[in-house]
Design a protein around this motif. Structure first.
Motif, PDB file in Angstrom:
ATOM      1  N   HIS A  82       0.801  -1.216   0.000  1.00  8.88           N
ATOM      2  CA  HIS A  82       0.000   0.000   0.000  1.00  8.88           C
ATOM      3  C   HIS A  82       0.843   1.279   0.000  1.00  8.88           C
ATOM      4  O   HIS A  82       0.402   2.308  -0.519  1.00  8.88           O
ATOM      5  N   LEU A 117     -10.132  -4.002  -0.714  1.00  8.24           N
ATOM      6  CA  LEU A 117     -10.911  -2.944  -0.075  1.00  8.24           C
ATOM      7  C   LEU A 117     -10.016  -1.788   0.352  1.00  8.24           C
ATOM      8  O   LEU A 117     -10.333  -0.615   0.102  1.00  8.24           O
ATOM      9  N   ARG A 118      -8.896  -2.104   0.977  1.00  2.19           N
ATOM     10  CA  ARG A 118      -7.977  -1.042   1.399  1.00  2.19           C
ATOM     11  C   ARG A 118      -7.387  -0.332   0.187  1.00  2.19           C
ATOM     12  O   ARG A 118      -7.216   0.904   0.206  1.00  2.19           O
ATOM     13  N   GLU A 121      -9.905   2.161  -1.019  1.00  2.00           N
ATOM     14  CA  GLU A 121      -9.945   3.328  -0.121  1.00  2.00           C
ATOM     15  C   GLU A 121      -8.790   4.277  -0.422  1.00  2.00           C
ATOM     16  O   GLU A 121      -8.977   5.506  -0.479  1.00  2.00           O
ATOM     17  N   ALA A 124      -9.332   5.962  -3.875  1.00  2.00           N
ATOM     18  CA  ALA A 124     -10.397   6.962  -3.815  1.00  2.00           C
ATOM     19  C   ALA A 124      -9.952   8.239  -3.117  1.00  2.00           C
ATOM     20  O   ALA A 124     -10.526   9.313  -3.339  1.00  2.00           O
ATOM     21  N   SER A 125      -8.914   8.146  -2.285  1.00  2.00           N
ATOM     22  CA  SER A 125      -8.386   9.347  -1.632  1.00  2.00           C
ATOM     23  C   SER A 125      -7.522  10.175  -2.576  1.00  2.00           C
ATOM     24  O   SER A 125      -7.237  11.344  -2.303  1.00  2.00           O
ATOM     25  N   ASP A 144     -19.608  -3.070   0.366  1.00  2.00           N
ATOM     26  CA  ASP A 144     -18.484  -2.485   1.105  1.00  2.00           C
ATOM     27  C   ASP A 144     -17.546  -1.722   0.171  1.00  2.00           C
ATOM     28  O   ASP A 144     -17.033  -0.653   0.522  1.00  2.00           O
ATOM     29  N   ALA A 148     -16.553   2.276   0.105  1.00  2.00           N
ATOM     30  CA  ALA A 148     -15.141   2.696   0.128  1.00  2.00           C
ATOM     31  C   ALA A 148     -14.782   3.644  -1.011  1.00  2.00           C
ATOM     32  O   ALA A 148     -13.721   4.262  -0.978  1.00  2.00           O
ATOM     33  N   GLY A 149     -15.658   3.755  -2.027  1.00  2.00           N
ATOM     34  CA  GLY A 149     -15.387   4.689  -3.116  1.00  2.00           C
ATOM     35  C   GLY A 149     -15.311   4.067  -4.491  1.00  2.00           C
ATOM     36  O   GLY A 149     -14.998   4.759  -5.468  1.00  2.00           O
ATOM     37  N   CYS A 150     -15.598   2.757  -4.604  1.00  2.00           N
ATOM     38  CA  CYS A 150     -15.611   2.113  -5.918  1.00  2.00           C
ATOM     39  C   CYS A 150     -16.920   2.446  -6.624  1.00  2.00           C
ATOM     40  O   CYS A 150     -18.002   2.192  -6.090  1.00  2.00           O
ATOM     41  N   HIS A 343     -16.530  13.461  -6.419  1.00  2.00           N
ATOM     42  CA  HIS A 343     -16.546  12.596  -5.242  1.00  2.00           C
ATOM     43  C   HIS A 343     -17.940  12.507  -4.623  1.00  2.00           C
ATOM     44  O   HIS A 343     -18.277  11.516  -3.972  1.00  2.00           O
ATOM     45  N   ASN A 346     -19.708   9.333  -5.315  1.00  4.36           N
ATOM     46  CA  ASN A 346     -19.192   8.064  -4.831  1.00  4.36           C
ATOM     47  C   ASN A 346     -20.096   7.497  -3.750  1.00  4.36           C
ATOM     48  O   ASN A 346     -20.942   8.192  -3.202  1.00  4.36           O
TER      49      ASN A 346
END
Length: 358
Positions: A82, A117-118, A121, A124-125, A144, A148-150, A343, A346
């Protein structure tokens, strides 16, 4: 469910579409191109939405005969940690990219749902729009990811010809034809807003695959009428393993197919990746295609580490820089669009009283 769903059977509304696909059609390719161009201009204007793929992992347990990431390949395996993902995303932003597609192989311990998932996230940031092209999931997992932004998923059936599908998918979770076929519906039920479909052209009879892809899109459009739909037209490219597709798809045949989809489905976004040559991509811009990938890397990472010598999933055909590609679009008076998503949009789609996502 062991039988094909009813919606995949021939329907009374596909006669014209089938005729347009045929090389013996009463419509010449010039006629189809003219109608497709007019329809694209009315619906989408002189714009081209741009995105870039980012491979998170090339670990895969499946034995797809045509894929450079199949588990029996000698490809070195890795995943982006990450901290590396943050660097890749920053490098992509330097290219002007704000719309990305995250990719993995099938689900593995190295790249499981929690890892994905992480990753969503984090992406998306950094980015305005994040989509995924990964392994099939449950409704709850898609929910989920949406939180998270998908915003979207791409899922190719690869081929809708069930016998060919069984031959090509030698082992692993991807061998389950019907589970994969149901994936777009599960994603939409989980709140994902946009779905991208496609077949890998060359694996089976392209006419048969195109017809069943059309039926799938029609089904989703009727059932999930508020969802955004797109369709991609990837042809086989050289890859580790050296698989040779048994069905050749010429430029002329592919162009006719693209025009037929635009005319039959005027509101569906049509996508063309860097698998295709610069000449073909430039030719399709403004005629039917409304979304293209740019500056693509098919290795894990590759944007922050441009000298990465890892083997990619397939060979890129259009290796122009983002700047060169945008200049080619502008020469055709087409506006490159790097951002068309806020955003604020989202998060999961909500459902209306009838249960249809909005």
């Amino acid at each position: 469910m062991n039988t094909l769903p009813e919606w995949l059977n021939p329907g009374p509304d596909e006669t014209r579409f089938k005729e347009m696909l045929s090389p013996d059609s009463r419509w010449s390719i010039e006629q189809l191109a003219a109608e497709s161009k007019a329809m694209t201009l009315r619906r989408f204007g002189r714009t081209m939405t741009l995105y870039a793929p980012l491979y998170l992992s090339n670990h895969c347990p499946s034995g797809c005969a045509y894929c450079g990431f199949a588990s029996d390949r000698t490809t070195p395996r890795r995943r982006l940690e990450h901290d590396e993902l943050h660097k890749e995303l920053e490098a992509m932003k330097q290219l002007g990219i704000s719309d990305i597609l995250l990719l993995t192989g099938e689900r593995t311990k190295a790249a499981d749902f929690d890892y994905l998932l992480r990753s969503v996230e984090i992406a998306a940031s950094h980015m305005q729009r994040v989509s995924i092209e990964v392994f099939p999931m449950s409704i709850a997992e898609y929910r989920d990811l949406a939180i998270a932004g998908c915003t979207g998923i791409t899922i190719y059936q690869e081929t809708y010809v069930r016998k060919r599908y069984a031959e090509l998918h030698r082992w692993g979770p991807k061998k389950d034809f019907l589970a994969r076929l149901d994936t777009p519906s599960r994603a939409l039920e989980g709140g994902i807003k946009t779905i991208g479909l496609g077949v890998l052209l060359g694996l089976a009879d392209p006419m048969e695959d195109a017809l069943m892809l059309y039926r799938h899109l029609r089904h989703l459009g009727k059932t999930w009428w508020r969802a955004g739909l797109s369709v991609s037209f990837p042809r086989m490219r050289p890859q580790t393993g050296g698989y040779q597709p048994p069905f050749a798809v010429s430029d002329h045949q592919l162009a006719r197919m693209i025009f037929a989809f635009r005319i039959a489905l005027p509101d569906v976004e049509l996508v063309l990746s860097t698998r295709e040559s610069p000449a073909f991509r430039d030719g399709m811009a403004g005629l039917a295609i409304t979304r293209m990938s740019i500056a693509s890397r098919t290795t894990v990472g590759g944007y922050n580490e441009p000298q990465n010598n890892d083997t990619g999933q397939f060979d890129v055909n259009d290796d122009r820089t983002a700047e060169a590609f945008c200049e080619a679009l502008k020469q055709k008076q087409i506006e490159p669009v790097f951002k068309n998503w806020e955003h604020a949009y989202n998060g999961p789609a909500t459902a209306d009283p009838a249960g249809t996502p909005s």
